[in-house]
Motif scaffolding. Structure first.
Motif, short mmCIF file in Angstrom:
data_model
loop_
_atom_site.label_atom_id
_atom_site.label_comp_id
_atom_site.label_asym_id
_atom_site.label_seq_id
_atom_site.Cartn_x
_atom_site.Cartn_y
_atom_site.Cartn_z
N THR A 1 9.71 -21.60 -55.38
CA THR A 1 10.50 -23.02 -55.47
C THR A 1 10.65 -23.99 -54.76
OG1 THR A 1 12.50 -21.88 -54.69
CG2 THR A 1 12.23 -20.32 -56.72
N SER A 2 10.22 -23.90 -53.41
CA SER A 2 10.33 -24.83 -52.79
C SER A 2 9.07 -24.77 -51.51
CB SER A 2 11.82 -25.24 -52.29
OG SER A 2 12.00 -24.70 -51.44
N ALA A 3 9.49 -24.78 -50.11
CA ALA A 3 8.46 -25.26 -49.82
C ALA A 3 8.83 -23.86 -49.49
CB ALA A 3 8.65 -26.36 -48.28
N THR A 4 10.02 -23.65 -48.66
CA THR A 4 10.34 -22.12 -48.06
C THR A 4 10.62 -21.70 -49.11
OG1 THR A 4 12.14 -23.47 -47.28
CG2 THR A 4 10.47 -23.60 -45.54
N ARG A 5 10.75 -20.96 -50.38
CA ARG A 5 11.12 -20.73 -50.55
C ARG A 5 10.48 -20.17 -51.85
NH1 ARG A 5 16.77 -19.42 -48.88
NH2 ARG A 5 15.55 -19.77 -47.21
N ALA A 6 10.25 -18.94 -51.99
CA ALA A 6 9.79 -18.09 -53.48
C ALA A 6 10.79 -16.87 -53.87
CB ALA A 6 8.30 -17.16 -52.99
N GLU A 7 10.20 -17.02 -54.84
CA GLU A 7 11.52 -16.19 -56.22
C GLU A 7 10.13 -14.74 -56.71
OE1 GLU A 7 14.65 -16.23 -56.17
OE2 GLU A 7 14.83 -14.75 -57.45
N TYR A 8 10.53 -13.54 -55.80
CA TYR A 8 9.33 -12.62 -56.92
C TYR A 8 10.55 -12.01 -58.40
CZ TYR A 8 7.33 -13.68 -52.19
OH TYR A 8 7.12 -14.05 -50.87
N ASP A 9 10.07 -10.96 -59.25
CA ASP A 9 10.91 -10.02 -59.90
C ASP A 9 10.33 -8.72 -59.87
OD1 ASP A 9 8.76 -10.44 -60.70
OD2 ASP A 9 9.12 -12.16 -62.37
N MET B 1 14.58 -12.53 -57.65
CA MET B 1 15.08 -12.08 -56.39
C MET B 1 14.17 -12.62 -54.91
SD MET B 1 13.72 -7.98 -56.25
CE MET B 1 13.74 -7.34 -57.38
N ARG B 2 14.78 -12.63 -53.77
CA ARG B 2 13.98 -13.15 -52.43
C ARG B 2 13.23 -11.90 -51.98
NH1 ARG B 2 18.16 -14.20 -51.32
NH2 ARG B 2 19.33 -16.12 -52.49
N ILE B 3 12.48 -12.60 -51.00
CA ILE B 3 11.37 -11.34 -49.71
C ILE B 3 11.82 -10.21 -49.24
CG2 ILE B 3 11.05 -12.68 -48.23
CD1 ILE B 3 8.30 -11.91 -48.08
N SER B 4 13.18 -10.39 -49.52
CA SER B 4 14.19 -9.28 -48.66
C SER B 4 14.59 -8.57 -49.15
CB SER B 4 14.92 -9.99 -47.85
OG SER B 4 15.89 -10.95 -48.49
N GLN B 5 15.45 -8.51 -50.36
CA GLN B 5 14.73 -7.85 -51.80
C GLN B 5 14.31 -6.98 -51.54
OE1 GLN B 5 17.45 -9.56 -54.46
NE2 GLN B 5 18.90 -7.52 -55.31
N LEU B 6 12.45 -7.96 -51.62
CA LEU B 6 11.87 -7.23 -52.52
C LEU B 6 12.08 -5.82 -51.02
CD1 LEU B 6 9.61 -7.02 -55.01
CD2 LEU B 6 8.38 -8.45 -53.24
N SER B 7 12.17 -6.23 -50.24
CA SER B 7 11.91 -4.78 -49.16
C SER B 7 12.76 -4.32 -49.10
CB SER B 7 11.67 -5.48 -47.64
OG SER B 7 12.13 -4.96 -46.85
N THR B 8 13.98 -4.43 -49.03
CA THR B 8 15.08 -3.58 -49.67
C THR B 8 14.78 -2.08 -50.77
OG1 THR B 8 17.01 -4.99 -50.14
CG2 THR B 8 16.92 -4.63 -47.47
N GLU B 9 14.52 -3.52 -51.31
CA GLU B 9 14.46 -2.26 -53.21
C GLU B 9 13.06 -1.11 -53.05
OE1 GLU B 9 16.04 -3.13 -56.56
OE2 GLU B 9 17.35 -4.47 -56.07
N SER B 10 11.64 -1.56 -52.02
CA SER B 10 10.85 -1.00 -52.33
C SER B 10 11.12 -0.02 -51.41
CB SER B 10 9.24 -2.29 -52.95
OG SER B 10 10.13 -2.89 -51.50
N GLY B 11 11.93 -0.15 -49.84
CA GLY B 11 11.44 0.15 -48.70
C GLY B 11 10.25 -0.22 -47.85
N VAL B 12 9.13 -1.24 -48.31
CA VAL B 12 8.40 -1.94 -47.43
C VAL B 12 8.94 -2.70 -46.42
CG1 VAL B 12 6.18 -2.64 -47.72
CG2 VAL B 12 6.95 -0.52 -49.42
N PRO B 13 8.70 -2.95 -45.09
CA PRO B 13 9.38 -3.95 -44.51
C PRO B 13 8.55 -4.93 -44.59
CG PRO B 13 7.63 -2.06 -43.64
CD PRO B 13 7.53 -1.85 -44.77
#
Lengths: 217, 217
Positions: free
Chosen positions: B32-40, B1-13
Motif C-alpha cells: 500500500t506504500s513504500a513501507t507498508r503491505a497488507e496481508y490476508d 492485516m499487517r505483518i505483526s498480526q500475521l506473526s501473532t496469529e500464526s505463531g511464526v516470528p
DNA sequence: AACAATTGGATAGTAAAACTATCGAGCATC
DNA sequence: GATGCTCGATAGTTTTACTATCCAATTGTT
C-alpha cells in the motif's frame, strides 16, 4: 583389517569413520598397539547399517546413537531393548497439553488406540507424533475423525503382522533382533512410502486420463 | 492485516516470515506504500501449510518452493502441475547405473511397476528412490524379491485409491488440488508411518508376551 | 638402523540449511 | 513532531554432519 581397508570396502572416507567412532556409532577396533587397531566384518556391517539409516532413513546421528546404546545396554532384556529402540525412532515432538486442538486430537488418538486394542504405553512418544499430524490436518482445514484413521490403522496392522514382524528373530541374538526391527521399520517403511507415492502418481494420472508425467527436463 | 498480526496469529516470528517472503514461499503482501503491505487470510493459510510441511513432513524449504512454483506456473495444466509437485516430493537420489546391485534392483522395481500396470513415467525420480531402498536392503543382508514388495504395493494402492485420491478435488481450482494432494501425501503419509510404528510396537509386545514398554524416564 | 608411510587421537575448520538480529529510512498516528 | 511500526537489505547464529590438519607413535621396508 585396518581403518583404510574399512574405508575402501565401505566407501566411507576415513575422517568420517573416525567421526562415527568418536560419536559412538561404531565400536572401537581391537587395539593392538598405541597406534594400531584391528577392525573386522562386524565393523563393516555396522558401517553399512549406519549409512542406510542416514541416507535412506534420514535418521539423525543422535537417534542412531540411541538405538545402538539400547542394544549395548546389557541390563535390558529383549523386550525393553526393542521398546527403547522403538521410542528412539519416533521424531520427538513437544506436546501442547494446554492447547484445545491438541487435547481434542490427543483424545482421538488415545481412543483409536484403545478401540483397536493395541498395546502401546500411554506415555509412548509415538502418540504425540500422531497427535501432531491430526492437529495439523485440522489446522489446514482437513479435520480427521477416528473413522478416517481407522482404515489406515488396520492396513498398517495387516502389513506389520503378516510381513514385518515375521522377519524379526525374537529368539535369536539380541543385536540381530533390534537390527532387523530397525531395518524393517526404517527401510520397509521407506519402501512403502515410495510405493504409496507411486500409486498416487499412477492413480492421479489415470483419473485425469493422461499419460504419465515426465520429470522436469 | 499487517505483518505483526500475521506473526501473532500464526505463531511464526516476523523475521521468519520475512525469510519465507524472501525465499518465495509466501507471496508478497499487497503493497500500500513504500513501507507498508497488507496481508490476508490466504497468507495465513499458506503460512500454516509451510509450517506443516516443514515440521510434520520435514520437507526442505527448497522442496516446498518447487511445489509452490508448480502451482504458480500458469502454463501447466492440472495434470502437469500435479506431476511436477509429485516429483518434487521425492527425495533426490543419485542413481548408480554402472553398479551391478543397482541395475538388478532397478530391474526389479521396473518389473514390479510394469506388472502392477501402474502408469508411472520411466524417468520418474520415485523409481530411483525405491531402487535405493531395495539396494540397501540387499547390502544389509535382507534381499528383497518382487513377491516381498507386492503386498506392500497392493496395500499402498488400496489406501490411495479408496482414501487419499477421493479427497482430491481434481475439478476444483488448481491451487486447491495441489494443496490437497500435497497434504494427503505428506500428512496422511506421516500418519500412516506413525500408525505402522504403533502397530509394530503393539505386535512386538504381544509376541514377547509383555506389557507395553514405557519410554525412558 | 634408517626411513617413508600409516595410524590413532585431538582439535579445528567447513558447508548447508533454517532461521534470527540489526539497521536505516520511510511512513503513520497520535 | 515524537513514537512506533514496517520494509528491505545485510549480516550473524545454530545445528548437523562431516572434513582437514597435526603430531607423536609405530610399522614395514630396506
Amino acid at each position: 583389517m585396518r581403518i583404510s581397508q574399512l574405508s575402501t570396502e565401505s566407501g566411507v572416507p576415513i575422517p568420517t569413520i573416525k567421526y562415527y567412532l568418536r560419536e559412538g556409532l561404531l565400536p572401537q577396533g581391537d587395539q593392538t598397539s598405541a597406534t594400531r587397531a584391528e577392525y573386522d566384518q562386524s565393523h563393516l556391517h555396522r558401517l553399512r547399517l549406519i549409512r542406510a539409516l542416514l541416507e535412506v532413513g534420514r535418521l539423525p546421528v543422535a537417534t542412531i546413537r540411541k538405538v545402538i546404546d539400547a542394544v549395548e545396554d546389557e541390563r535390558l532384556d529383549v523386550h525393553h531393548m526393542l521398546g527403547t529402540a522403538h521410542h528412539a525412532l519416533s521424531t520427538p515432538v513437544e506436546p501442547h497439553p494446554e492447547d484445545e486442538d491438541w487435547q481434542e486430537a490427543r483424545e482421538l488418538v488415545d481412543r483409536l488406540i484403545a478401540d483397536l486394542g493395541w498395546g502401546v504405553h500411554p506415555l509412548a512418544p509415538t502418540r504425540d507424533e500422531l497427535t501432531q499430524a491430526v492437529v495439523t490436518l485440522k489446522r489446514l482445514g482437513m479435520p480427521t475423525s477416528q473413522e478416517d484413521l481407522l482404515p489406515y490403522a488396520t492396513a498398517a496392522l495387516d502389513l506389520v503382522r503378516d510381513l514385518d514382524i515375521t522377519k524379526i528373530p525374537f529368539d535369536g541374538p539380541r543385536d540381530v533382533a533390534v537390527e532387523t526391527l530397525v531395518i524393517c521399520e526404517v527401510l520397509y517403511g521407506k519402501a512403502f512410502d515410495v510405493l504409496r507415492r507411486l500409486a498416487q502418481e499412477s492413480e492421479s494420472a489415470r483419473i485425469l486420463g493422461a499419460t504419465p508425467c515426465p520429470p522436469e527436463g
